[in-house]
Design an enzyme around this catalytic site. Structure first.
Site, PDB file in Angstrom:
ATOM      1  N   HIS A  29      27.497  32.964  22.478  1.00  0.00           N
ATOM      2  CA  HIS A  29      27.158  33.133  21.054  1.00  0.00           C
ATOM      3  C   HIS A  29      28.216  33.942  20.318  1.00  0.00           C
ATOM      4  O   HIS A  29      28.694  34.956  20.834  1.00  0.00           O
ATOM      5  CB  HIS A  29      25.791  33.823  20.915  1.00  0.00           C
ATOM      6  CG  HIS A  29      24.663  32.906  21.272  1.00  0.00           C
ATOM      7  ND1 HIS A  29      24.428  32.501  22.569  1.00  0.00           N
ATOM      8  CD2 HIS A  29      23.760  32.279  20.494  1.00  0.00           C
ATOM      9  CE1 HIS A  29      23.403  31.665  22.574  1.00  0.00           C
ATOM     10  NE2 HIS A  29      22.981  31.512  21.325  1.00  0.00           N
ATOM     11  N   SER A  44      25.809  27.655  13.386  1.00  0.00           N
ATOM     12  CA  SER A  44      25.951  29.107  13.215  1.00  0.00           C
ATOM     13  C   SER A  44      26.338  29.465  11.787  1.00  0.00           C
ATOM     14  O   SER A  44      25.869  30.461  11.245  1.00  0.00           O
ATOM     15  CB  SER A  44      27.030  29.657  14.147  1.00  0.00           C
ATOM     16  OG  SER A  44      26.497  29.863  15.405  1.00  0.00           O
ATOM     17  N   GLU A  56      23.224  29.360   9.736  1.00  0.00           N
ATOM     18  CA  GLU A  56      22.284  30.422  10.124  1.00  0.00           C
ATOM     19  C   GLU A  56      22.751  31.776   9.601  1.00  0.00           C
ATOM     20  O   GLU A  56      21.963  32.544   9.036  1.00  0.00           O
ATOM     21  CB  GLU A  56      22.142  30.456  11.652  1.00  0.00           C
ATOM     22  CG  GLU A  56      21.407  29.240  12.192  1.00  0.00           C
ATOM     23  CD  GLU A  56      21.698  28.934  13.650  1.00  0.00           C
ATOM     24  OE1 GLU A  56      21.174  27.927  14.149  1.00  0.00           O
ATOM     25  OE2 GLU A  56      22.449  29.689  14.297  1.00  0.00           O
ATOM     26  N   ILE A 111      20.517  37.516  17.853  1.00  0.00           N
ATOM     27  CA  ILE A 111      19.235  37.518  17.143  1.00  0.00           C
ATOM     28  C   ILE A 111      19.166  36.230  16.333  1.00  0.00           C
ATOM     29  O   ILE A 111      20.204  35.693  15.928  1.00  0.00           O
ATOM     30  CB  ILE A 111      19.115  38.776  16.229  1.00  0.00           C
ATOM     31  CG1 ILE A 111      17.700  38.946  15.705  1.00  0.00           C
ATOM     32  CG2 ILE A 111      20.121  38.717  15.076  1.00  0.00           C
ATOM     33  CD1 ILE A 111      17.439  40.325  15.074  1.00  0.00           C
ATOM     34  N   ALA A 167      19.172  34.410  13.397  1.00  0.00           N
ATOM     35  CA  ALA A 167      19.556  34.801  12.038  1.00  0.00           C
ATOM     36  C   ALA A 167      18.676  34.136  10.989  1.00  0.00           C
ATOM     37  O   ALA A 167      18.454  34.695   9.924  1.00  0.00           O
ATOM     38  CB  ALA A 167      21.032  34.460  11.806  1.00  0.00           C
TER      39      ALA A 167
HETATM   40  C1  2AL Z   1      23.791  33.920  16.022  1.00  0.00           C
HETATM   41  C2  2AL Z   1      24.249  32.730  15.432  1.00  0.00           C
HETATM   42  O1  2AL Z   1      25.428  32.335  15.427  1.00  0.00           O
HETATM   43  N1  2AL Z   1      23.153  32.136  14.876  1.00  0.00           N
HETATM   44  C3  2AL Z   1      22.086  32.915  15.106  1.00  0.00           C
HETATM   45  O2  2AL Z   1      20.940  32.665  14.718  1.00  0.00           O
HETATM   46  N2  2AL Z   1      22.491  34.014  15.815  1.00  0.00           N
HETATM   47  N3  2AL Z   1      24.622  34.776  16.687  1.00  0.00           N
HETATM   48  C4  2AL Z   1      24.205  35.975  17.193  1.00  0.00           C
HETATM   49  N4  2AL Z   1      25.157  36.730  17.789  1.00  0.00           N
HETATM   50  O3  2AL Z   1      23.034  36.342  17.109  1.00  0.00           O
END
Ligand code: 2AL
Length: 175
Positions: A70, A87, A90, A124, A126
């Site tokens: 991620h 991503s 999000e 998390i 997003a």
């Molecule tokens: C992400 C992401 O790219 N999309 C998401 O919901 N959470 N990345 C992250 N490190 O939490």
């Protein structure tokens, strides 16, 4: 989007399935490749559960590896415009493309502390959090143990995955 019926999903060969579902777990085609062999899926919940079971069955190092696939929130890739399409959307929905310089500095610093402590990035969902909740969550989760954070991170991966699947597969009304 949400254009595929589950019956259509069940007709996909493995290459088509990986092409369509290869990023429902971020940068982890292996998850799609592994769950394909569990079809036919009765419904979208069955598909979600199969991926969740795959993630839960991974050993600790495998779970950590999934988290490492991620991108950081508002991190280097985000700033370079190099996130995956999913991503990008999000992180935008959480308002992470609208951070003040102070907020960005705080998030960058906390992300770094988290990675130093645990060896994998803070993850998390997003789409279910706004920037304030993300900053608070990161501060709280930094206090946890590695085992707690692996579980918390994988729990978030499942939420991200379910929302991505809901964008692909139509949830059909039960007769
Ligand atoms: C992400 C992401 O790219 N999309 C998401 O919901 N959470 N990345 C992250 N490190 O939490």
């Amino acid at each position: 989007m949400a254009s595929l019926m589950i019956a259509e999903v069940n007709k996909l060969d493995s290459e088509e399935f990986i092409e369509i579902f290869g990023n429902v777990v971020e940068n982890c085609k292996l998850a799609a490749a592994a769950v394909w062999s569990h079809k036919p899926f009765q419904d979208v919940e069955h598909l979600n559960q199969t991926i969740a079971d795959f993630l839960d069955a991974l050993p600790q190092k495998g779970k950590e590896g999934v988290l490492r696939c991620h991108p950081d929130l508002a991190g280097r890739l985000a700033q370079a415009g190099q996130l995956t399409a999913e991503s990008t959307q999000e992180q935008r929905s959480a308002g992470l493309d609208q951070l003040t310089q102070d907020e960005l500095n705080t998030l960058t610093d906390l992300n770094q502390q988290y990675k130093v402590k645990f060896g994998f990035p803070f993850v998390i969902c997003a789409r279910l959090n706004k920037k304030a909740a993300i900053l608070n969550g990161l501060t709280e989760r930094l206090k946890h143990s590695s085992e707690e954070e692996t579980l918390a991170g994988v729990g978030e991966v499942k939420k991200i995955c379910q929302l991505r699947i809901a964008d692909i597969v139509t949830s059909e009304a039960k007769l």
